[in-house]
Write a protein that holds these residues in place. Structure first.
Motif, mmCIF file in Angstrom:
data_model
loop_
_atom_site.group_PDB
_atom_site.id
_atom_site.type_symbol
_atom_site.label_atom_id
_atom_site.label_comp_id
_atom_site.label_asym_id
_atom_site.label_seq_id
_atom_site.Cartn_x
_atom_site.Cartn_y
_atom_site.Cartn_z
ATOM 1 N N PRO A 1 -40.414 46.052 31.276
ATOM 2 C CA PRO A 1 -40.369 44.755 30.594
ATOM 3 C C PRO A 1 -39.709 44.892 29.224
ATOM 4 O O PRO A 1 -39.860 45.911 28.547
ATOM 5 C CB PRO A 1 -41.850 44.388 30.458
ATOM 6 N N ARG A 2 -38.955 43.862 28.844
ATOM 7 C CA ARG A 2 -38.307 43.826 27.532
ATOM 8 C C ARG A 2 -38.562 42.458 26.933
ATOM 9 O O ARG A 2 -38.064 41.456 27.429
ATOM 10 C CB ARG A 2 -36.809 44.102 27.669
ATOM 11 N N LEU A 3 -39.368 42.420 25.879
ATOM 12 C CA LEU A 3 -39.750 41.165 25.242
ATOM 13 C C LEU A 3 -38.987 41.015 23.936
ATOM 14 O O LEU A 3 -38.855 41.972 23.174
ATOM 15 C CB LEU A 3 -41.257 41.161 24.961
ATOM 16 N N SER A 4 -38.501 39.808 23.682
ATOM 17 C CA SER A 4 -37.853 39.535 22.402
ATOM 18 C C SER A 4 -38.257 38.142 21.931
ATOM 19 O O SER A 4 -38.636 37.282 22.729
ATOM 20 C CB SER A 4 -36.328 39.653 22.515
ATOM 21 N N LEU A 5 -38.197 37.956 20.628
ATOM 22 C CA LEU A 5 -38.470 36.667 19.993
ATOM 23 C C LEU A 5 -37.192 36.255 19.272
ATOM 24 O O LEU A 5 -37.006 36.567 18.099
ATOM 25 C CB LEU A 5 -39.644 36.796 19.007
ATOM 26 N N PRO A 6 -36.269 35.596 19.988
ATOM 27 C CA PRO A 6 -34.966 35.281 19.403
ATOM 28 C C PRO A 6 -35.100 34.440 18.131
ATOM 29 O O PRO A 6 -35.895 33.498 18.087
ATOM 30 C CB PRO A 6 -34.259 34.483 20.510
ATOM 31 N N PRO A 7 -34.332 34.787 17.088
ATOM 32 C CA PRO A 7 -34.385 34.023 15.842
ATOM 33 C C PRO A 7 -34.025 32.557 16.085
ATOM 34 O O PRO A 7 -33.127 32.241 16.864
ATOM 35 C CB PRO A 7 -33.339 34.687 14.951
ATOM 36 N N GLY A 8 -34.753 31.671 15.422
ATOM 37 C CA GLY A 8 -34.482 30.243 15.538
ATOM 38 C C GLY A 8 -34.971 29.612 16.826
ATOM 39 O O GLY A 8 -34.714 28.435 17.076
ATOM 40 N N ASP A 9 -35.673 30.363 17.652
ATOM 41 C CA ASP A 9 -36.161 29.839 18.925
ATOM 42 C C ASP A 9 -37.685 29.801 18.896
ATOM 43 O O ASP A 9 -38.319 30.668 18.304
ATOM 44 C CB ASP A 9 -35.683 30.744 20.072
#
Length: 185
Positions: A66-74
């Protein structure tokens, strides 16, 4: 001289312990606590790879890495997996990719953060290209929604939950500026 060293070592140890306790308490005093993508990623890394059997074992789906990200501005997270599909009892070797975006909510029964309104962004598994034509995309999205109801992306630690102020409970979960923010009601 040795007593001075001991005194300073004890003072540093007490200060560090106090800082960690104050940090957890001050988060709740501000009616919120936040988590970073790496914190959620560490939790997910411990729970995968996983295999899911569907249709009484006729179809097997394997999710790994698994690869989790919190995209900027989203205000939604992005979650990607290596994915494999197998049939008739064979294991699905991860040779494809699944990506989704979702919001988060808190579930008191699991004490965890769960996906909200997961949306399939990418589904690339060799030999399944025709699967997403027509209404099949809705079927895949409904399976993601079922998974989101039962499986947390992150489980809050009991020590943190024990520090909730009296009469308060967890309310909204937001994703803002690359952090997951859990707010109290």
């Amino acid at each position: 001289m040795p007593s001075t060293r001991f005194f300073f070592a004890a003072l540093i140890a007490i200060s560090l312990a106090a800082c960690s306790t104050i940090g957890a308490m001050s988060a709740w005093l501000n009616d919120q606590v936040s988590f970073s993508a790496p914190q959620l990623q560490r939790y997910l890394d411990q729970r995968f790879p996983r295999e899911f059997d569907k249709l009484g074992g006729l179809v097997s789906v394997t999710l790994a890495n698994p690869r989790l990200s919190l995209p900027p501005g989203d205000n939604r997270l992005r979650l990607e997996f290596d994915m494999g599909m197998g049939a008739l009892g064979s294991q699905g070797v991860p040779n494809g990719r699944l990506a989704l975006s979702a919001g988060l909510r808190y579930d008191a029964t699991t004490q965890g953060l769960h996906l909200v309104d997961p949306e399939l962004l990418q589904f690339d598994v060799p030999g399944t290209g025709a699967l997403l034509k027509g209404g099949a995309r809705g079927v895949v999205n409904s399976l993601l929604a079922e998974y989101a109801r039962s499986e947390p992306v992150y489980r809050l630690e009991p020590a943190l939950l024990d520090k909730l102020p009296a009469g308060r409970r967890i309310g909204a979960v937001d994703i803002d500026e690359g952090r997951v923010i859990v707010r109290l009601q």
